[in-house]
Design a protein around this motif. Structure first.
Motif, PDB file in Angstrom:
ATOM      1  N   VAL A  86       1.256  -1.224  -0.243  1.00  0.00           N
ATOM      2  CA  VAL A  86      -0.194  -0.171  -0.291  1.00  0.00           C
ATOM      3  C   VAL A  86       1.289   1.162   0.347  1.00  0.00           C
ATOM      4  O   VAL A  86       0.752   2.087  -0.904  1.00  0.00           O
ATOM      5  CB  VAL A  86      -0.749  -0.019   1.348  1.00  0.00           C
ATOM      6  N   TYR A  87       1.669   1.460   0.566  1.00  0.00           N
ATOM      7  CA  TYR A  87       2.735   2.284   1.044  1.00  0.00           C
ATOM      8  C   TYR A  87       3.272   2.473  -0.690  1.00  0.00           C
ATOM      9  O   TYR A  87       3.786   3.554  -0.948  1.00  0.00           O
ATOM     10  CB  TYR A  87       4.139   2.634   1.787  1.00  0.00           C
ATOM     11  N   ASP A  88       3.955   1.624  -1.204  1.00  0.00           N
ATOM     12  CA  ASP A  88       4.605   1.429  -2.412  1.00  0.00           C
ATOM     13  C   ASP A  88       3.708   2.354  -3.716  1.00  0.00           C
ATOM     14  O   ASP A  88       3.913   3.092  -3.793  1.00  0.00           O
ATOM     15  CB  ASP A  88       5.284   0.800  -2.963  1.00  0.00           C
ATOM     16  N   ILE A  89       2.295   1.877  -3.320  1.00  0.00           N
ATOM     17  CA  ILE A  89       1.044   2.490  -4.414  1.00  0.00           C
ATOM     18  C   ILE A  89       1.552   4.526  -4.082  1.00  0.00           C
ATOM     19  O   ILE A  89       1.457   4.554  -5.074  1.00  0.00           O
ATOM     20  CB  ILE A  89      -0.361   1.318  -4.492  1.00  0.00           C
ATOM     21  N   VAL A  90       0.799   4.160  -2.725  1.00  0.00           N
ATOM     22  CA  VAL A  90       0.551   6.072  -3.179  1.00  0.00           C
ATOM     23  C   VAL A  90       1.604   6.664  -2.245  1.00  0.00           C
ATOM     24  O   VAL A  90       1.355   7.036  -2.899  1.00  0.00           O
ATOM     25  CB  VAL A  90       0.303   5.332  -1.208  1.00  0.00           C
ATOM     26  N   SER A  91       2.905   6.067  -2.165  1.00  0.00           N
ATOM     27  CA  SER A  91       4.142   7.050  -2.880  1.00  0.00           C
ATOM     28  C   SER A  91       4.710   7.239  -4.484  1.00  0.00           C
ATOM     29  O   SER A  91       4.896   8.184  -4.466  1.00  0.00           O
ATOM     30  CB  SER A  91       5.630   6.100  -2.527  1.00  0.00           C
ATOM     31  N   ALA A  92       4.205   5.883  -5.043  1.00  0.00           N
ATOM     32  CA  ALA A  92       4.121   5.344  -7.103  1.00  0.00           C
ATOM     33  C   ALA A  92       3.541   7.280  -6.553  1.00  0.00           C
ATOM     34  O   ALA A  92       3.705   7.587  -7.940  1.00  0.00           O
ATOM     35  CB  ALA A  92       3.985   4.811  -6.984  1.00  0.00           C
ATOM     36  N   VAL A  93       2.248   6.937  -6.176  1.00  0.00           N
ATOM     37  CA  VAL A  93       1.595   7.918  -6.882  1.00  0.00           C
ATOM     38  C   VAL A  93       2.266   9.072  -6.310  1.00  0.00           C
ATOM     39  O   VAL A  93       1.696  10.362  -7.186  1.00  0.00           O
ATOM     40  CB  VAL A  93      -0.356   7.820  -6.440  1.00  0.00           C
ATOM     41  N   SER A  94       1.872   9.404  -5.595  1.00  0.00           N
ATOM     42  CA  SER A  94       2.533  10.624  -4.564  1.00  0.00           C
ATOM     43  C   SER A  94       3.553  11.275  -5.828  1.00  0.00           C
ATOM     44  O   SER A  94       3.745  12.308  -5.606  1.00  0.00           O
ATOM     45  CB  SER A  94       2.824  10.819  -3.493  1.00  0.00           C
ATOM     46  N   ASN A  95       4.742  10.098  -5.738  1.00  0.00           N
ATOM     47  CA  ASN A  95       5.923  10.988  -6.834  1.00  0.00           C
ATOM     48  C   ASN A  95       5.775  11.160  -8.228  1.00  0.00           C
ATOM     49  O   ASN A  95       6.060  12.089  -8.635  1.00  0.00           O
ATOM     50  CB  ASN A  95       7.184   9.630  -6.910  1.00  0.00           C
ATOM     51  N   GLU A  96       4.743  10.699  -8.673  1.00  0.00           N
ATOM     52  CA  GLU A  96       3.883  11.043  -9.850  1.00  0.00           C
ATOM     53  C   GLU A  96       3.429  12.431 -10.511  1.00  0.00           C
ATOM     54  O   GLU A  96       3.616  13.251 -10.765  1.00  0.00           O
ATOM     55  CB  GLU A  96       3.145   9.466 -10.683  1.00  0.00           C
ATOM     56  N   LEU A  97       3.106  12.471  -8.534  1.00  0.00           N
ATOM     57  CA  LEU A  97       1.409  13.513  -8.671  1.00  0.00           C
ATOM     58  C   LEU A  97       3.014  15.377  -8.747  1.00  0.00           C
ATOM     59  O   LEU A  97       2.929  16.280  -8.693  1.00  0.00           O
ATOM     60  CB  LEU A  97       0.891  13.878  -8.003  1.00  0.00           C
TER      61      LEU A  97
END
Length: 189
Positions: A86-97
């Protein structure tokens, strides 16, 4: 077509493109979370069915206790893995944003810089100090943005390190507790 309306149309197009990219990033992240949750639910139902079957076949309370102890460590590891996913997914989205916002900020900085340069070309004589003040203000704003951006990236790095350490400590503590419970069960027999 004059330069100003073309610039406005280009800016509007860039804003729409940015909004679409942002929505795509958010939707892709949501889609990954839904997929992860479905996989976890399916695996959990299988584990519950297996554990229930084994519990019904247990002959005494010590076997049930041993069964519970045997499943504690894998359950903790699965929970830790789920949290990391979950953290990896949220982190990836945050990095993309973050990348999208950096791109937009660069475009805005470029627009303001070009606007100030255009203003300087058309400014009346004696207004150099105002133009200089505007350029200085823009440079200060850019520096402040860069500093905040660096601080945010460092905070993310610290959070990632803390999460990894906490996960490892939890898995280790559960492993030790499981071993202690298993030994206690053996002693009772």
């Amino acid at each position: 077509m004059t330069t100003v309306p073309k610039q406005l149309l280009d800016q509007q197009k860039a804003v729409v493109n940015h909004m679409v990219a942002t929505q795509n990033a958010l939707f892709n992240g949501f889609e990954k979370l839904v997929d992860l949750n479905l996989k976890v639910i399916k695996a959990t139902l299988g584990d519950v069915a297996e554990t229930s079957q084994q519990a019904t076949e247990a002959k005494d309370p010590q076997e049930v206790a041993a069964l519970v102890s045997a499943f504690a460590q894998p359950a903790t590891e699965k929970a830790a893995a789920y949290s990391k996913d979950v953290y990896d997914i949220v982190s990836a989205v945050s990095n993309e944003l973050l990348k999208l916002s950096e791109t937009q900020a660069a475009e805005i900085q470029k627009y303001f810089s070009e606007s100030i340069d255009q203003l300087a070309k058309n400014a009346p004589t004696g207004s150099e100090s105002v133009v200089s003040l505007l350029k200085s203000t823009l440079a200060s704003a850019n520096n402040a943005y860069d500093s905040l951006n660096k601080a945010a990236k460092q905070a993310v790095e610290v959070a990632e390190n803390n999460l990894a350490a906490a996960t490892a400590a939890t898995v280790q503590a559960t492993g030790q507790a499981t071993k202690a419970a298993a030994q206690a069960t053996r002693v009772r027999k």
